[in-house]
Motif scaffolding. Structure first.
Motif, PDB file in Angstrom:
ATOM      1  N   ALA A 114       0.823  -1.207   0.000  1.00  0.00           N
ATOM      2  CA  ALA A 114       0.000   0.000   0.000  1.00  0.00           C
ATOM      3  C   ALA A 114       0.855   1.253   0.000  1.00  0.00           C
ATOM      4  O   ALA A 114       0.469   2.287  -0.572  1.00  0.00           O
ATOM      5  CB  ALA A 114      -0.932  -0.007   1.207  1.00  0.00           C
ATOM      6  N   LEU A 115       2.038   1.159   0.623  1.00  0.00           N
ATOM      7  CA  LEU A 115       2.969   2.292   0.649  1.00  0.00           C
ATOM      8  C   LEU A 115       3.887   2.312  -0.566  1.00  0.00           C
ATOM      9  O   LEU A 115       4.752   3.185  -0.689  1.00  0.00           O
ATOM     10  CB  LEU A 115       3.830   2.223   1.925  1.00  0.00           C
ATOM     11  N   ARG A 116       3.691   1.331  -1.472  1.00  0.00           N
ATOM     12  CA  ARG A 116       4.497   1.191  -2.697  1.00  0.00           C
ATOM     13  C   ARG A 116       5.972   0.999  -2.368  1.00  0.00           C
ATOM     14  O   ARG A 116       6.859   1.558  -3.021  1.00  0.00           O
ATOM     15  CB  ARG A 116       4.295   2.402  -3.615  1.00  0.00           C
ATOM     16  N   LEU A 117       6.205   0.186  -1.339  1.00  0.00           N
ATOM     17  CA  LEU A 117       7.564  -0.141  -0.944  1.00  0.00           C
ATOM     18  C   LEU A 117       7.893  -1.565  -1.390  1.00  0.00           C
ATOM     19  O   LEU A 117       7.061  -2.463  -1.288  1.00  0.00           O
ATOM     20  CB  LEU A 117       7.717  -0.061   0.581  1.00  0.00           C
ATOM     21  N   THR A 118       9.095  -1.750  -1.864  1.00  0.00           N
ATOM     22  CA  THR A 118       9.564  -3.080  -2.220  1.00  0.00           C
ATOM     23  C   THR A 118      10.430  -3.622  -1.091  1.00  0.00           C
ATOM     24  O   THR A 118      11.435  -3.016  -0.725  1.00  0.00           O
ATOM     25  CB  THR A 118      10.388  -3.040  -3.529  1.00  0.00           C
ATOM     26  N   ILE A 119      10.012  -4.740  -0.538  1.00  0.00           N
ATOM     27  CA  ILE A 119      10.774  -5.367   0.540  1.00  0.00           C
ATOM     28  C   ILE A 119      11.784  -6.325  -0.077  1.00  0.00           C
ATOM     29  O   ILE A 119      11.420  -7.265  -0.789  1.00  0.00           O
ATOM     30  CB  ILE A 119       9.861  -6.147   1.501  1.00  0.00           C
ATOM     31  N   ALA A 120      13.053  -6.078   0.151  1.00  0.00           N
ATOM     32  CA  ALA A 120      14.101  -6.915  -0.427  1.00  0.00           C
ATOM     33  C   ALA A 120      13.982  -8.354   0.078  1.00  0.00           C
ATOM     34  O   ALA A 120      13.564  -8.595   1.210  1.00  0.00           O
ATOM     35  CB  ALA A 120      15.478  -6.347  -0.062  1.00  0.00           C
ATOM     36  N   ASP A 121      14.354  -9.288  -0.778  1.00  0.00           N
ATOM     37  CA  ASP A 121      14.274 -10.707  -0.416  1.00  0.00           C
ATOM     38  C   ASP A 121      15.092 -11.011   0.842  1.00  0.00           C
ATOM     39  O   ASP A 121      14.672 -11.820   1.681  1.00  0.00           O
ATOM     40  CB  ASP A 121      14.765 -11.579  -1.576  1.00  0.00           C
ATOM     41  N   LYS A 122      16.246 -10.370   0.980  1.00  0.00           N
ATOM     42  CA  LYS A 122      17.080 -10.656   2.155  1.00  0.00           C
ATOM     43  C   LYS A 122      16.407 -10.182   3.437  1.00  0.00           C
ATOM     44  O   LYS A 122      16.603 -10.782   4.511  1.00  0.00           O
ATOM     45  CB  LYS A 122      18.454 -10.017   1.992  1.00  0.00           C
ATOM     46  N   MET A 123      15.600  -9.122   3.344  1.00  0.00           N
ATOM     47  CA  MET A 123      14.875  -8.661   4.525  1.00  0.00           C
ATOM     48  C   MET A 123      13.725  -9.605   4.840  1.00  0.00           C
ATOM     49  O   MET A 123      13.480  -9.945   6.011  1.00  0.00           O
ATOM     50  CB  MET A 123      14.364  -7.228   4.317  1.00  0.00           C
ATOM     51  N   LEU A 124      13.039 -10.061   3.817  1.00  0.00           N
ATOM     52  CA  LEU A 124      11.963 -11.030   4.037  1.00  0.00           C
ATOM     53  C   LEU A 124      12.508 -12.322   4.623  1.00  0.00           C
ATOM     54  O   LEU A 124      11.855 -12.974   5.440  1.00  0.00           O
ATOM     55  CB  LEU A 124      11.234 -11.314   2.717  1.00  0.00           C
ATOM     56  N   ALA A 125      13.716 -12.678   4.218  1.00  0.00           N
ATOM     57  CA  ALA A 125      14.317 -13.945   4.667  1.00  0.00           C
ATOM     58  C   ALA A 125      14.619 -13.939   6.157  1.00  0.00           C
ATOM     59  O   ALA A 125      14.580 -14.995   6.816  1.00  0.00           O
ATOM     60  CB  ALA A 125      15.579 -14.233   3.878  1.00  0.00           C
ATOM     61  N   ILE A 126      14.927 -12.762   6.723  1.00  0.00           N
ATOM     62  CA  ILE A 126      15.290 -12.717   8.143  1.00  0.00           C
ATOM     63  C   ILE A 126      14.063 -12.418   9.025  1.00  0.00           C
ATOM     64  O   ILE A 126      14.174 -12.438  10.262  1.00  0.00           O
ATOM     65  CB  ILE A 126      16.370 -11.665   8.419  1.00  0.00           C
ATOM     66  N   ALA A 127      12.918 -12.156   8.397  1.00  0.00           N
ATOM     67  CA  ALA A 127      11.704 -11.860   9.176  1.00  0.00           C
ATOM     68  C   ALA A 127      11.205 -13.131   9.859  1.00  0.00           C
ATOM     69  O   ALA A 127      11.196 -14.210   9.283  1.00  0.00           O
ATOM     70  CB  ALA A 127      10.618 -11.295   8.275  1.00  0.00           C
ATOM     71  N   ASP A 128      10.789 -12.979  11.112  1.00  0.00           N
ATOM     72  CA  ASP A 128      10.201 -14.106  11.834  1.00  0.00           C
ATOM     73  C   ASP A 128       8.763 -14.340  11.387  1.00  0.00           C
ATOM     74  O   ASP A 128       8.248 -15.463  11.498  1.00  0.00           O
ATOM     75  CB  ASP A 128      10.222 -13.833  13.345  1.00  0.00           C
ATOM     76  N   GLU A 129       8.130 -13.283  10.899  1.00  0.00           N
ATOM     77  CA  GLU A 129       6.740 -13.406  10.430  1.00  0.00           C
ATOM     78  C   GLU A 129       6.491 -12.360   9.366  1.00  0.00           C
ATOM     79  O   GLU A 129       6.897 -11.204   9.492  1.00  0.00           O
ATOM     80  CB  GLU A 129       5.769 -13.207  11.595  1.00  0.00           C
ATOM     81  N   VAL A 130       5.805 -12.794   8.305  1.00  0.00           N
ATOM     82  CA  VAL A 130       5.390 -11.878   7.234  1.00  0.00           C
ATOM     83  C   VAL A 130       3.868 -11.935   7.174  1.00  0.00           C
ATOM     84  O   VAL A 130       3.282 -12.997   6.919  1.00  0.00           O
ATOM     85  CB  VAL A 130       5.998 -12.255   5.874  1.00  0.00           C
TER      86      VAL A 130
END
Length: 326
Positions: A308-324
């Motif tokens: 909604a904020l038109r932000l792209t979350i990098a794969d490496k950041m998604l990879a370290i997230a405990d929950e998406v």
């Protein structure tokens, strides 16, 4: 009636209330103090009840919990705690704020106190040490200072071209100066400019957002204060309205529509505090119960909010997230 019988009757009538008051309680009484308004973050109270149950205590069966709320006003805490002391509760629980624990400690040196807070209890004079608290107080400290840098860094990684950020800090909390110092030190470490705003209520938060954006702020950290936790949904809505990325301590924030969070679980802190209450009711002494420090930190991202904020979350950041959160 003879004089001897009259004296015996009067003596019995006088002694009866004293004897009645001396009878042991059928249920222990816990005085639990929270800063937010009644009904806010009610799931945390359920976590507290869960911790009590793990030690054999069930609300309204063998224990009574006298819930008290400051309704977002730190000035009310002294009066609330004094009332609980006069009520002669068995344990006072200061949940979620350093100021609450300080008010409780100032009010009694005899009633056991269990805190759950985000500051260093040694620095604020609450305990002598983590291992040997001393006195009538112990609890759970989910230290926030050391992870402020991490929260700001995550926000900066998300918008790497941004150089100007802000932090919201509730000024009436005893922890506010420490939190401000930690945030400013984090900004210096990362080479960023940081604006500090001190809203206390939702209307003040709403007023701060456009002002901060006008100052060039591109991302906002939400302070760790219990008042802000209770306003998670409203703050998330304000951030969405002004299209500004935000990060908070608690998972409750992205769950309410905020962008992301990084920190210890507040619900787990409530549960741990409750287990200490149960142990005290079972006869243990606060002075001999080490302050607990949760070691697990959760990183949560709300992917729907990012889109909604038109932000792209990098794969490496998604990879370290405990929950998406989708």
């Amino acid at each position: 009636m003879q004089r001897r019988d009259f004296i015996r009757l009067v003596g019995a009538a006088t002694a009866w209330p004293l004897a009645a008051r001396a009878q042991p309680r059928s249920k222990h009484i816990i005085g639990a103090v929270r800063v937010p308004r009644r009904g806010e973050s009610a799931h945390l109270e359920e976590a507290f009840r869960k911790g009590l149950a793990q030690t054999g205590y069930v609300e309204n069966q063998n224990v009574v919990i006298e819930w008290r709320y400051a309704e977002g006003d730190y000035q009310r805490l002294t009066g609330i705690v004094t009332e609980l002391v006069d009520r002669r509760v068995d344990v006072i629980v200061a949940l979620g704020a350093t100021t609450t624990a300080l008010a409780a400690k100032a009010a009694t040196q005899t009633i056991p106190i269990v805190f759950m807070l985000g500051s260093d209890p040694i620095k604020f004079g609450l305990v002598a040490s983590f291992g040997h608290p001393g006195g009538n107080i112990t609890g759970v400290s989910i230290l926030q200072g050391p992870v402020v840098t991490k929260r700001l860094d995550l926000l900066h990684q998300l918008i790497p071209t941004a150089r100007t950020f802000a932090v919201l800090i509730e000024p009436d909390n005893a922890f506010s100066e420490t939190e401000r110092s930690e945030a400013e030190a984090a900004a210096r470490t990362l080479g960023l400019e940081l604006h500090v705003a001190n809203p206390k209520r939702q209307d003040e938060i709403d007023a701060q957002f456009p002002d901060l954006i006008a100052r060039g702020v591109r991302g906002i950290m939400i302070g760790t204060d219990a008042i802000y936790l209770g306003l998670s949904r409203q703050i998330a809505a304000s951030a969405a309205r002004y299209a500004v990325p935000t990060v908070a301590q608690w998972r409750e924030y992205p769950a309410a529509g905020g962008l992301m969070s990084y920190g210890s679980s507040v619900a787990e802190g409530y549960r741990l505090a409750a287990t200490y209450v149960g142990r005290i009711l079972n006869g243990e002494k606060p002075a001999e119960m080490p302050v607990q420090q949760p070691t697990k930190f959760e990183f949560v991202i709300n992917l729907a909010t990012a889109k909604a904020l038109r932000l792209t979350i990098a794969d490496k950041m998604l990879a370290i997230a405990d929950e998406v959160i989708e």
